[in-house]
Design a protein around this motif. Structure first.
Motif, PDB file in Angstrom:
ATOM      1  N   ARG A   1      25.267 -44.285 -31.926  1.00  0.00           N
ATOM      2  CA  ARG A   1      26.311 -43.880 -31.224  1.00  0.00           C
ATOM      3  C   ARG A   1      27.509 -44.100 -32.100  1.00  0.00           C
ATOM      4  O   ARG A   1      28.405 -43.153 -32.300  1.00  0.00           O
ATOM      5  CB  ARG A   1      26.465 -44.134 -29.678  1.00  0.00           C
ATOM      6  N   ILE A   2      27.447 -45.417 -32.435  1.00  0.00           N
ATOM      7  CA  ILE A   2      28.742 -45.802 -33.403  1.00  0.00           C
ATOM      8  C   ILE A   2      28.862 -45.100 -34.570  1.00  0.00           C
ATOM      9  O   ILE A   2      29.938 -44.508 -34.707  1.00  0.00           O
ATOM     10  CB  ILE A   2      28.639 -47.291 -33.668  1.00  0.00           C
ATOM     11  N   PHE A   3      27.910 -45.011 -35.325  1.00  0.00           N
ATOM     12  CA  PHE A   3      27.923 -44.548 -36.856  1.00  0.00           C
ATOM     13  C   PHE A   3      27.808 -42.951 -36.911  1.00  0.00           C
ATOM     14  O   PHE A   3      28.267 -42.522 -37.675  1.00  0.00           O
ATOM     15  CB  PHE A   3      26.940 -45.349 -37.546  1.00  0.00           C
ATOM     16  N   LEU A   4      27.034 -42.424 -36.043  1.00  0.00           N
ATOM     17  CA  LEU A   4      26.903 -40.673 -35.988  1.00  0.00           C
ATOM     18  C   LEU A   4      27.959 -39.967 -35.417  1.00  0.00           C
ATOM     19  O   LEU A   4      28.287 -38.956 -35.709  1.00  0.00           O
ATOM     20  CB  LEU A   4      25.719 -40.604 -35.524  1.00  0.00           C
ATOM     21  N   LEU A   5      28.762 -40.563 -34.224  1.00  0.00           N
ATOM     22  CA  LEU A   5      29.654 -39.828 -33.512  1.00  0.00           C
ATOM     23  C   LEU A   5      31.091 -40.258 -33.901  1.00  0.00           C
ATOM     24  O   LEU A   5      31.881 -41.312 -33.289  1.00  0.00           O
ATOM     25  CB  LEU A   5      29.561 -40.291 -31.946  1.00  0.00           C
ATOM     26  N   LYS A   6      31.456 -39.990 -35.168  1.00  0.00           N
ATOM     27  CA  LYS A   6      32.759 -40.574 -35.687  1.00  0.00           C
ATOM     28  C   LYS A   6      33.725 -39.191 -35.499  1.00  0.00           C
ATOM     29  O   LYS A   6      34.804 -39.739 -35.602  1.00  0.00           O
ATOM     30  CB  LYS A   6      32.517 -40.717 -37.379  1.00  0.00           C
ATOM     31  N   GLU A   7      33.377 -38.172 -35.277  1.00  0.00           N
ATOM     32  CA  GLU A   7      34.615 -37.295 -34.850  1.00  0.00           C
ATOM     33  C   GLU A   7      34.074 -36.283 -33.786  1.00  0.00           C
ATOM     34  O   GLU A   7      32.809 -36.224 -33.295  1.00  0.00           O
ATOM     35  CB  GLU A   7      34.767 -36.551 -36.289  1.00  0.00           C
TER      36      GLU A   7
ATOM     37  N   ARG B   1      29.806 -26.739 -43.427  1.00  0.00           N
ATOM     38  CA  ARG B   1      28.782 -27.437 -43.524  1.00  0.00           C
ATOM     39  C   ARG B   1      28.937 -28.563 -42.871  1.00  0.00           C
ATOM     40  O   ARG B   1      27.947 -29.435 -42.314  1.00  0.00           O
ATOM     41  CB  ARG B   1      28.497 -27.866 -45.219  1.00  0.00           C
ATOM     42  N   ASN B   2      30.251 -29.302 -42.807  1.00  0.00           N
ATOM     43  CA  ASN B   2      30.547 -30.578 -42.077  1.00  0.00           C
ATOM     44  C   ASN B   2      30.458 -30.114 -40.646  1.00  0.00           C
ATOM     45  O   ASN B   2      29.827 -31.380 -39.790  1.00  0.00           O
ATOM     46  CB  ASN B   2      31.990 -30.805 -42.463  1.00  0.00           C
ATOM     47  N   LEU B   3      30.569 -29.029 -40.047  1.00  0.00           N
ATOM     48  CA  LEU B   3      30.354 -28.539 -38.677  1.00  0.00           C
ATOM     49  C   LEU B   3      29.180 -28.597 -38.386  1.00  0.00           C
ATOM     50  O   LEU B   3      28.845 -29.257 -37.202  1.00  0.00           O
ATOM     51  CB  LEU B   3      31.351 -27.413 -38.339  1.00  0.00           C
ATOM     52  N   LYS B   4      28.482 -28.095 -39.043  1.00  0.00           N
ATOM     53  CA  LYS B   4      26.797 -28.066 -38.824  1.00  0.00           C
ATOM     54  C   LYS B   4      26.400 -29.507 -38.794  1.00  0.00           C
ATOM     55  O   LYS B   4      25.557 -29.765 -37.995  1.00  0.00           O
ATOM     56  CB  LYS B   4      26.265 -27.373 -40.026  1.00  0.00           C
ATOM     57  N   LYS B   5      26.887 -30.131 -39.710  1.00  0.00           N
ATOM     58  CA  LYS B   5      26.157 -31.632 -39.749  1.00  0.00           C
ATOM     59  C   LYS B   5      26.601 -32.668 -38.621  1.00  0.00           C
ATOM     60  O   LYS B   5      25.972 -33.221 -37.917  1.00  0.00           O
ATOM     61  CB  LYS B   5      27.017 -32.556 -41.113  1.00  0.00           C
ATOM     62  N   ALA B   6      28.008 -32.277 -38.077  1.00  0.00           N
ATOM     63  CA  ALA B   6      28.528 -32.972 -36.793  1.00  0.00           C
ATOM     64  C   ALA B   6      27.710 -32.510 -35.704  1.00  0.00           C
ATOM     65  O   ALA B   6      27.434 -33.217 -34.767  1.00  0.00           O
ATOM     66  CB  ALA B   6      29.864 -32.602 -36.670  1.00  0.00           C
ATOM     67  N   GLN B   7      27.227 -31.173 -35.806  1.00  0.00           N
ATOM     68  CA  GLN B   7      26.766 -30.545 -34.558  1.00  0.00           C
ATOM     69  C   GLN B   7      25.413 -31.213 -34.408  1.00  0.00           C
ATOM     70  O   GLN B   7      24.885 -31.560 -33.252  1.00  0.00           O
ATOM     71  CB  GLN B   7      26.366 -29.098 -34.816  1.00  0.00           C
ATOM     72  N   LYS B   8      24.589 -31.297 -35.578  1.00  0.00           N
ATOM     73  CA  LYS B   8      23.272 -31.944 -35.438  1.00  0.00           C
ATOM     74  C   LYS B   8      23.341 -33.351 -34.988  1.00  0.00           C
ATOM     75  O   LYS B   8      22.297 -33.650 -34.549  1.00  0.00           O
ATOM     76  CB  LYS B   8      22.543 -31.772 -36.968  1.00  0.00           C
ATOM     77  N   SER B   9      24.296 -33.995 -35.424  1.00  0.00           N
ATOM     78  CA  SER B   9      24.479 -35.488 -35.193  1.00  0.00           C
ATOM     79  C   SER B   9      24.873 -35.632 -33.967  1.00  0.00           C
ATOM     80  O   SER B   9      24.113 -36.451 -33.189  1.00  0.00           O
ATOM     81  CB  SER B   9      25.864 -35.992 -36.013  1.00  0.00           C
ATOM     82  N   ALA B  10      25.551 -34.763 -33.140  1.00  0.00           N
ATOM     83  CA  ALA B  10      26.040 -34.782 -31.645  1.00  0.00           C
ATOM     84  C   ALA B  10      24.529 -34.656 -30.861  1.00  0.00           C
ATOM     85  O   ALA B  10      24.319 -35.026 -30.125  1.00  0.00           O
ATOM     86  CB  ALA B  10      26.954 -33.779 -31.358  1.00  0.00           C
TER      87      ALA B  10
END
Length: 393
Positions: A184-190, A5-14
């Protein structure tokens, strides 16, 4: 389950951040198109100098792209993405106060350097996050951001210029860039874990023949819209007695068609193969360049320009996942260098398009010049199809 779930969230944010970043970059790139000539005239800047101003962006992008490709592979994607938006915001604010040719030139060069950081790191980030089977679709979505920014930029800039004078468009654009930067600062954390890359090994990609073939397709795809820019407005005036406003709307048709086509083409190319899709795109390009100067009715002209936009999407959308796949097959995750190669090819296409179109039109006339360029595209398409087929065998 939580990890997935975290990966999917990170993918969508990216994907969201990169698409917005590309949109913002192209919005601010196109915004000065209706503003700069009039403002330059008020400063008594020559037409030659105006041409240098417009060309300096592509030159800066061309020079800075390989540098940011290597840097993003070394330090990660987040840093260059943040540097890019900082540079873009600074360039936009400087534009508002620039009152000499040299200040305008510095602003435009800084804009090109910022674009090199954003595009190279952003596309590499998507390749890091998404597996091969999903890259076609997500790269297509990212390119739709480019198309929408290109479409809205001149309209946005011209409207604000008329409403509040020279400074207002740049203050508004700086506000948009600031919002983009905060996201970019808040969504690209990892970022996904990447192994350390050897830059010399990454540049071995240039020996890959399929990659070089794809680079040729990128040059053609980037040159398609720039072929029209110096010559086609006069044709529209002569045939349709089109006003500058109507010409601007007609030039928006390819961008709109490109925005809709790119995500669809990206998904289809994953299923049928990226090289095959690029081959189809090159064929459509050759046909559309021949047809675009033939219509004598406005609706047919709109349809021909729409076909130009579809051809752009069909050529460019599959090149991004294909380049990522080539890097992966070469057992390297140097996607920064990989997409630096893409950006370099794109810059070359942006510069070659107007030169070839303008020179050929002077020699052969508009219709024959477009036909000659179409024939060259067709020849490359046949070469591309044969060589990729041989490579596969």
């Amino acid at each position: 389950m939580n990890q997935k779930r975290n990966l999917k969230k990170a993918q969508k944010s990216a994907l969201f951040v990169v698409t917005l970043a590309i949109f913002t970059d192209m919005l601010l790139y196109g915004m000065i198109v209706p503003i700069l000539p009039d403002y330059a005239d008020s400063l008594s800047i020559s037409q030659t100098a105006i041409g240098i101003l417009f060309g300096s962006y592509a030159a800066a992008l061309l020079i800075a792209t390989p540098v940011f490709g290597v840097i993003s592979d070394k330090v990660g994607r987040r840093g260059p993405m943040l540097w890019g938006i900082l540079g873009l915001t600074l360039a936009t604010l400087l534009f508002a106060f620039a009152n000499t040719f040299w200040l305008l030139l510095i602003c435009r060069i800084l804009q090109g350097i910022a674009a090199a950081a954003t595009w190279t790191a952003g596309l590499a980030l998507l390749a890091d996050f998404y597996p091969s089977k999903e890259r076609g679709k997500v790269m297509g979505i990212a390119l739709s951001g480019q198309a929408m920014g290109t479409l809205l930029g001149p309209t946005f800039g011209g409207w604000l210029y008329q409403l509040g004078g020279y400074m207002l468009p740049f203050f508004a654009a700086a506000g948009i860039a600031l919002i983009d930067g905060l996201l970019r600062i808040f969504l690209l954390k990892e970022e996904p874990h990447r192994k350390e890359e050897d830059a010399s090994g990454a540049w071995q990609l240039l020996k890959n023949r399929t990659l070089l073939l794809v680079v040729g397709a990128v040059v053609i795809g980037a040159a398609i819209p720039s072929v029209l820019e110096p010559t086609f407005p006069m044709h529209l005036q002569n045939v349709f007695d089109a006003s500058p406003g109507i010409i601007g709307l007609l030039f928006g048709v390819p961008s709109l068609a490109y925005a809709f086509a790119a995500p669809i083409v990206g998904s289809v190319s994953t299923k049928i193969g990226h090289p095959k899709t690029i081959t189809i795109g090159l064929a459509i390009t050759a046909v559309s360049l021949t047809l675009v100067v033939m219509p004598t009715t406005m609706w047919l002209q709109v349809a021909a320009l729409g076909l130009i936009g579809i051809s752009m999407g069909t050529v460019l959308a599959p090149t991004l996942p294909e380049l990522a796949d080539i890097a992966e097959q070469s057992q390297t995750q140097a996607y920064g260098v990989t997409f630096a190669i893409y950006n370099t090819a794109y810059s070359v296409g942006m510069m070659l398009g107007p030169i070839s179109s303008g020179a050929a039109s002077d020699i052969f006339g508009l219709q024959l010049s477009y036909f000659a360029i179409a024939v060259m595209v067709l020849v490359y398409m046949l070469f591309f199809a044969i060589m990729t087929q041989l490579k596969r065998k």
